[in-house]
Design an enzyme around this catalytic site. Sequence first.
Site, mmCIF file in Angstrom:
data_model
loop_
_atom_site.group_PDB
_atom_site.id
_atom_site.type_symbol
_atom_site.label_atom_id
_atom_site.label_comp_id
_atom_site.label_asym_id
_atom_site.label_seq_id
_atom_site.Cartn_x
_atom_site.Cartn_y
_atom_site.Cartn_z
ATOM 1 C CG ASN A 107 45.514 40.075 40.934
ATOM 2 O OD1 ASN A 107 46.460 39.410 40.555
ATOM 3 N ND2 ASN A 107 45.270 41.231 41.361
ATOM 4 C CG HIS A 108 44.101 33.190 39.723
ATOM 5 N ND1 HIS A 108 43.681 32.382 38.810
ATOM 6 C CD2 HIS A 108 45.340 33.554 39.442
ATOM 7 C CE1 HIS A 108 44.743 32.138 37.956
ATOM 8 N NE2 HIS A 108 45.729 32.700 38.371
ATOM 9 C CE LYS A 109 35.419 36.007 39.121
ATOM 10 N NZ LYS A 109 33.973 35.479 38.919
#
Length: 175
Positions: free
Chosen positions: A100-102
């Site tokens: 996932n993205h931050k």
Amino acid sequence: MKLFLSLYQLRIRFPECSIESNTYISYQNIKLIKLHRNTYVGNFTTIHVANFNENLNNSSFELGENSKIGELNNIRASGGAIIIGRNCLISQSVSMIAANHKIDKERLILEQELDAEKTGIIVEDDVWIGANSTILPGVKIGIGAVIGAGSVVTKDVKEYSIVAGVPAKHVRYRK
């Protein structure tokens, strides 16, 4: 970064795997993919395998012997490895996301890199993942587990456990 889309090259490299013609498999390097004997990838499934970030150079995809991936699946092995064991069934419309993205509030979501803390998915042997389920990064699904249709799996699943729901919770063990 160049991505390759050739099903022909995959079929040559993995002649004992059946890949339907309407499957979309993009890869940065064919060496990041391993499809074992008697495997199947269904129509309209997308499999994406690429390293976008030198800090997360851990992307790969492996489909174990006799395992089947149904139609309309979304498998994203970017920023982490997705390993599916032997004799597994992945129903239709399943999403498996390796990273996932931050989400730091000081930066725009669009500009944030992948989160290196939770990456990859391991699906051990003899697992059935029901239709419309989502498997999130950092999850390990134990041997013989069953994931109920429509579940969102956010944490590890014990061997021979049946889980269901959003988020997925233990229902019972296989008999």
